[in-house]
Scaffold this active site. Structure first.
Site, PDB file in Angstrom:
ATOM      1  N   LYS A   1       0.840  -1.205   0.000  1.00 20.71           N
ATOM      2  CA  LYS A   1       0.000   0.000   0.000  1.00 20.71           C
ATOM      3  C   LYS A   1       0.870   1.247   0.000  1.00 20.71           C
ATOM      4  O   LYS A   1       2.048   1.183   0.354  1.00 20.71           O
ATOM      5  CB  LYS A   1      -0.904  -0.031   1.231  1.00 20.71           C
ATOM      6  CG  LYS A   1      -0.118  -0.094   2.536  1.00 20.71           C
ATOM      7  CD  LYS A   1      -1.006  -0.450   3.713  1.00 20.71           C
ATOM      8  CE  LYS A   1      -0.196  -0.382   4.989  1.00 20.71           C
ATOM      9  NZ  LYS A   1      -0.864  -0.962   6.131  1.00 20.71           N
TER      10      LYS A   1
ATOM     11  N   TYR B   1      15.126  31.927   5.480  1.00 21.44           N
ATOM     12  CA  TYR B   1      13.935  32.661   5.902  1.00 21.44           C
ATOM     13  C   TYR B   1      13.956  32.978   7.391  1.00 21.44           C
ATOM     14  O   TYR B   1      14.390  32.140   8.200  1.00 21.44           O
ATOM     15  CB  TYR B   1      12.676  31.842   5.613  1.00 21.44           C
ATOM     16  CG  TYR B   1      12.322  31.786   4.151  1.00 21.44           C
ATOM     17  CD1 TYR B   1      11.990  32.951   3.439  1.00 21.44           C
ATOM     18  CD2 TYR B   1      12.303  30.565   3.473  1.00 21.44           C
ATOM     19  CE1 TYR B   1      11.658  32.888   2.097  1.00 21.44           C
ATOM     20  CE2 TYR B   1      11.965  30.499   2.129  1.00 21.44           C
ATOM     21  CZ  TYR B   1      11.652  31.678   1.443  1.00 21.44           C
ATOM     22  OH  TYR B   1      11.321  31.615   0.123  1.00 21.44           O
TER      23      TYR B   1
END
Ligand SMILES: *Cc1c(COP(=O)(O)O)cnc(C)c1O
Length: 818
Positions: free
Chosen positions: A489, A713
Site C-alpha cells: 500500500k 527565511y
C-alpha cells in the site's frame, strides 16, 4: 584437457553420490540452484540446496520443465515414478556442489587469482580484469558471486579456452574459508582490506584475519598491505609474500601520494627503482586497491610503461544494474558497464521479471574476450535470447552484426554506438522494457543518457537485493506452511509500485495488499497477476474491483451487502473475499458482537468464497501491551473457528504484521502480513535486516560566510563562526520535513556529517559544511544506514512509516540490483 561437458556418471563419482545405474548418461553443462533460472533444461543439473527454501520442494516443478538430473539429500524426493530422471543422493548438497567445483577447478593449470578482504574485492577483481584482459582470456566471478554457493557457480564456468581465472571469496563466519580455498585454489592471493564488516561471526579481528588467510595457504604469492596485518603476529601464508606500505621493508614501498586536480600521483619504490603511477582515483581506499593491482602486474612481469598506461585508464566499477524510467513510457534497465555471458544471463533474468510492459528489448554490444569462436558465441547468445523472452534485439558492433543470420528477422544491427545513435529515430522506442548491456568500449552510457528520463538530482535509491534479503529473513522465521502477504500500500511505503510488486511476484510471495482499488488496478496494468487484496474498497469501485480480479476486504455489513448485490447482479459465484474482524484496533472490521449475524449471512451463500479472515494487532511490538495483544489473538482465534465451521472449504487466518512475526510466532497462523519489515524496519528486530532505501541529493551552491551572518527565511540560521555553507536540492516539498531545520538533522557530505542551518525551504535547504572538503555538484546523503530513518523520524516526532511515505513523487526512484 577434458571436454567441457561432464557425463552425469562422472559427476556422481566426483561428488561421491550413491547411484551407479543411469537411465541415460546425460551430458551436463549447466548447474542450477534456482528453479526459476533455467537455460537449457536437458543439460542442467539441479542441486536441491536447503537454503531459506528447501530446494527439494522444487524438484517436481523442475521435472515438468524438462530437467532430469538432480542432486539431493532427502531420498524421499527421488521420485520413483520418473524413471527417466537421475537422482544423485548425497549427505550434504552444498558440500557436493563445492566438491564438484573443486574437482572441476583441479583440471586446469592456468593461473588463478583469489581475492578476499572486507571491502574492495569486487573493485579489485574488475580492475584486474580491465588491466589484464589485453593479454589473457579471463574467466572471473560474475558481479559479486563470492559466497559458499556463488564461488562454486563461478568456478564451474572455467573452460579450457581461458588463460587466467579471477575469483573473489567472501565469508561471514568462522569455518567457511577452507571450503572456498579448495574450490578456488589460488596461485596468486590478494587481501584487499580488513575492516569491521561481518565481525559478528568472529571472536575478534585476529580470528577473522586467520580465517581469511586460509584462502592463501597454498598460494605461490600473497599480496597485501602492510597496515592491514601490522598487529597480526602469526605467520603469513604463501610461498612468496608481497607487501605494500610506507616502511622500508615492503616489497612495494609507498614514498609519497600527491593529490592534484582530479589525479593522484603515487611515488613508489620497487626493487631499488623508483616509479610514479598516476591514477584518476583519489580516495585512499581506492588508491590501496590500485596498488594491489600494480603489485599483481609486477608479479606477472608486466613492463612499467604498460602498468602506468593501463592504470591511468582504469575506469570506475559499476557493478549494479539500474532500473529507471525512460522516455515514451519505457523502462530502462541499465547494465551498460560490462558484458560477458554470465552477467548477461543475470541481466536477462532481471528483464524477465519485469512485467510492466509486454514488449522486451535488448540492446547488446559485441561480447569481447570470451575466448569462444564468434560463431559459437553468437549461437549461444541466440539460443539464450529465445529462452528469456526477448522480443527484439538491437545488436551493436561488427561481430554481432556479422552473425545477424543467427537471430530473428526483425532484429536490428548497427556497426557501432555512433551508428545506432544516428539512426535511433527509426527504432521508435515506446512502452517497452529496454535492457542495455554493453562492453565498456561501446560506451553505452551515451545510449542510457538519451533513453532515460532526466533525473531531478534528488533520488531515492532502492536496493532490490536488500529487499529480497529482508523477505528471505522473514521467510526464515516462518513456520514451514505459513504464507506471506506483502503490504504494498501507499506505493510500497514510498518505495515504488510495480517495481516492487514484480520482485515480490518473482519471489513467489502469496498475496499482495493495497489500500485502495486504484493501486490494485495500476498493478494489474503493470502485469502483476498474483492475488491482490484491497484493504479499503469503496462502494464505487466494486465493478472495477471485479473487472480487475481484485479481492476486497469486507469490513462491515454495508460493504458486504453492497458487494453481494453486485455479485448477484453479475451472477458471479465463489468470488474471493476477505473478512476483517476488529479485535481492538477500532478502525475497520466486524466487531465481536456482530459475528453471529455475520455467520448467518455467510452460511449457504454461494456468491462469495471467504479466502481469508483476518484482524490487525495494534501494538505487537510493545511489551507493555502484551496482555492486550494476547487477548486480540485469542478473540480472533475464536471468531475464526466459528466462521470456519460454517463452510466446507479451508479459510486462511492471519493477524500478524511485521513485528508480530518474531515476537508472536504462535500468531503466524496460515499467513502473515509483512509491511515495514520488507523495507528494513522492525521494532522487534535488532539485527539481520538490510537498509533498502537511500535518499541522495546534490550541492547546488557553496558560500563562504562570516561569523554572525544569517541564513534563510526569518534569519533563523546564524553562522557560529567564519565558514562555509552548502545549499542542497531538497526541501519540505520533497519530504524533507521542516522540523529537520536549524541543526536538528544532518546529512553526509563526502562521508562527513553536516548539520542543517536555518529553516528548511520548500525545494532546498542549507548545511553548515565548515571544515568539510566539498564542491558544487557533489553528492549528499540524506539518509542511509548511517543516518537512519528512525533517527530522522525521532527528530520529526513521528515514526519511520510517516517519513517514508512523505518522500514526494517528484523525487525519482532508481532501483538497483547487484
Ligand atoms: C499496513 C498494514 C500491515 C503491515 O504492518 P507493518 O507493521 O508495516 O508490518 C498489516 N496489516 C494491515 C491491515 C495493514 O494495514
Amino acid at each position: 584437457m577434458q571436454s567441457e561437458d561432464y557425463h552425469i556418471s562422472k559427476i556422481a563419482e566426483l561428488i561421491k553420490a550413491s547411484k551407479s545405474d543411469f537411465y541415460h548418461d546425460d551430458l551436463i553443462n549447466y548447474i542450477i540452484t534456482d528453479s526459476r533460472k533455467i537455460i537449457d533444461a536437458e543439460k542442467s543439473l539441479f542441486f536441491a540446496l536447503k537454503g531459506r527454501r528447501d530446494g527439494h520442494l522444487f524438484i517436481h516443478e523442475l521435472l515438468q520443465k524438462g530437467v532430469s538430473n538432480f542432486v539431493l539429500s532427502d531420498a524421499q524426493f527421488a521420485q520413483k515414478q520418473h524413471p527417466k530422471a537421475n537422482f544423485l543422493l548425497v549427505e550434504d548438497v552444498l558440500a557436493a556442489l563445492q566438491l564438484l567445483a573443486a574437482g572441476h577447478r583441479s583440471q586446469f593449470n592456468y593461473p588463478v587469482i583469489g581475492i578476499t578482504g572486507s571491502n574492495g574485492k569486487t573493485i579489485v577483481k574488475e580492475w584486474l580484469f580491465q588491466l589484464l584482459s589485453p593479454n589473457y582470456q579471463i574467466i572471473r566471478s560474475p558481479k559479486s558471486y563470492n559466497s559458499q554457493i556463488g564461488v562454486p557457480l563461478s568456478v564451474w564456468q572455467m573452460k579450457p579456452q581461458h588463460e587466467l581465472g579471477i575469483f573473489e571469496a567472501g565469508i561471514s563466519q568462522i569455518g567457511e574459508m577452507l571450503n572456498l580455498q579448495s574450490i578456488i585454489q589460488p596461485d596468486i592471493g590478494i587481501l584487499t582490506h580488513i575492516g569491521t564488516a561481518h565481525d559478528s561471526g568472529f571472536l575478534d579481528v585476529n580470528q577473522k584475519i586467520t580465517e581469511k588467510l586460509l584462502l592463501f595457504k597454498n598460494a605461490k604469492w600473497f599480496i597485501h598491505h602492510e597496515k592491514d596485518l601490522n598487529n597480526f603476529a602469526e605467520t603469513l601464508p604463501g610461498k612468496n609474500i608481497f607487501s605494500i606500505g610506507e616502511s622500508q621493508k615492503n616489497d612495494l614501498r609507498i614514498l609519497e601520494i600527491k593529490q592534484q586536480n582530479q589525479f593522484s600521483e603515487i611515488k613508489l619504490r620497487y626493487k631499488s627503482r623508483e616509479m610514479t603511477i598516476k591514477s584518476r582515483f583519489s580516495t585512499l581506499a581506492l588508491i590501496d586497491d590500485v596498488l594491489v593491482c600494480v603489485a599483481t602486474m609486477l608479479i606477472l612481469n608486466f613492463e612499467e610503461s604498460v602498468i602506468k598506461e593501463r592504470v591511468l585508464n582504469l575506469s570506475q566499477v559499476q557493478m549494479r544494474l539500474e532500473l529507471k524510467a525512460g522516455i515514451n513510457n519505457t523502462t530502462i534497465i541499465d547494465d551498460s558497464y560490462n558484458s560477458d555471458i554470465n552477467s548477461l544471463i543475470i541481466a536477462l533474468d532481471f528483464l524477465q521479471q519485469q512485467n510492466q510492459h509486454k514488449k522486451r528489448t535488448l540492446i547488446l554490444s559485441d561480447i569481447l574476450q570470451t575466448g569462444l569462436p564468434p560463431d559459437e558465441l553468437y549461437k549461444q547468445i541466440a539460443a539464450l535470447l529465445k529462452t528469456k523472452n526477448v522480443d527484439r534485439l538491437i545488436g551493436i558492433g561488427k561481430d554481432i552484426s556479422a552473425h545477424k543470420q543467427l537471430f530473428s528477422a526483425n532484429d536490428v544491427f548497427f556497426d557501432s554506438t555512433d551508428d545506432f545513435l544516428e539512426h535511433r529515430e527509426r527504432l521508435q522506442f515506446s512502452s517497452e522494457t529496454i535492457l542495455l548491456k554493453g562492453a565498456r568500449d561501446f560506451a553505452f552510457e551515451r545510449i542510457s543518457q538519451i533513453l532515460s528520463q532526466k533525473i531531478h538530482e534528488t533520488v531515492l535509491e532502492i536496493n532490490l537485493n536488500a529487499l529480497e534479503a529482508n523477505l528471505n529473513f522473514y521467510k526464515s522465521k516462518l513456520k514451514p506452511n505459513t504464507k506471506i502477504m506483502a503490504m504494498v500500500k501507499a506505493s510500497s511505503y514510498g518505495s515504488g509500485s510495480f517495481e516492487i510488486a514484480n520482485i515480490l511476484q518473482f519471489n513467489k510471495v502469496d498475496y499482495l495488499a493495497v489500500a485502495y482499488a486504484d493501486e490494485g488496478i495500476s498493478l494489474r496494468n503493470a502485469g502483476i497477476t498474483m492475488p491482490i487484496m484491497v484493504l479499503n474498497p469503496g462502494f464505487n469501485s466494486f465493478e472495477t474491483i471485479i473487472a480487475h480480479q481484485l479481492e476486497p476486504e469486507i469490513y462491515s455489513f454495508s460493504v458486504l451487502d453492497g458487494f453481494l448485490k453486485v455479485l448477484e447482479e453479475k451472477q458471479l459465484f465463489d468470488y474471493p473475499i476477505h473478512l476483517k474482524i476488529d479485535t481492538g484496533m477500532h478502525r475497520l472490521g466486524f466487531e465481536l458482537p456482530e459475528i453471529d449475524q455475520l455467520c448467518s449471512i455467510i452460511k449457504n451463500n454461494k456468491n462469495f468464497c471467504i479466502k481469508t479472515i483476518f484482524s490487525h494487532l495494534v501494538a505487537s511490538e510493545a511489551v507493555e501491551h502484551d496482555d492486550f495483544t494476547e487477548k486480540q489473538i485469542r478473540d480472533f482465534r475464536a471468531v475464526f473457528t466459528s466462521v470456519q465451521r460454517l463452510v466446507n472449504y479451508k479459510i486462511d487466518a492471519h493477524i500478524a504484521n511485521t513485528s508480530a512475526i518474531s515476537r508472536w510466532p504462535d500468531a503466524q497462523l496460515d499467513m502473515v502480513r509483512i509491511g515495514i519489515g520488507l523495507y528494513g524496519f522492525d521494532a522487534a528486530i535488532k539485527k539481520g535486516l538490510q537498509t533498502v532505501m537511500v535518499l541522495k541529493t546534490t550541492i547546488a551552491q557553496i558560500k563562504t560566510l562570516n561569523k554572525g551572518e544569517t541564513i534563510g527565511y526569518g534569519r533563523a540560521g546564524v553562522m557560529p563562526a567564519d565558514g562555509k555553507i552548502a545549499t542542497v536540492k531538497i526541501g519540505y516539498a520533497d519530504g524533507y520535513w521542516r522540523k529537520f531545520g536549524n541543526g536538528k538533522a544532518k546529512m553526509l557530505v563526502n562521508g562527513v556529517a553536516a548539520f542543517t542551518i536555518g529553516n528548511i525551504c520548500m525545494d532546498m535547504c542549507m548545511l553548515n559544511i565548515t571544515g568539510i572538503d566539498a564542491q558544487e555538484g557533489d553528492e549528499v546523503i540524506v539518509f542511509n544506514e548511517q543516518i537512519s530513518i528512525q533517527e530522522l523520524a525521532k527528530i520529526a516526532e513521528t515514526i519511520p512509516y510517516d517519513v517514508l511515505t512523505h518522500i514526494s513523487a517528484r523525487v525519482k526512484r532508481v532501483y538497483y540490483y547487484e
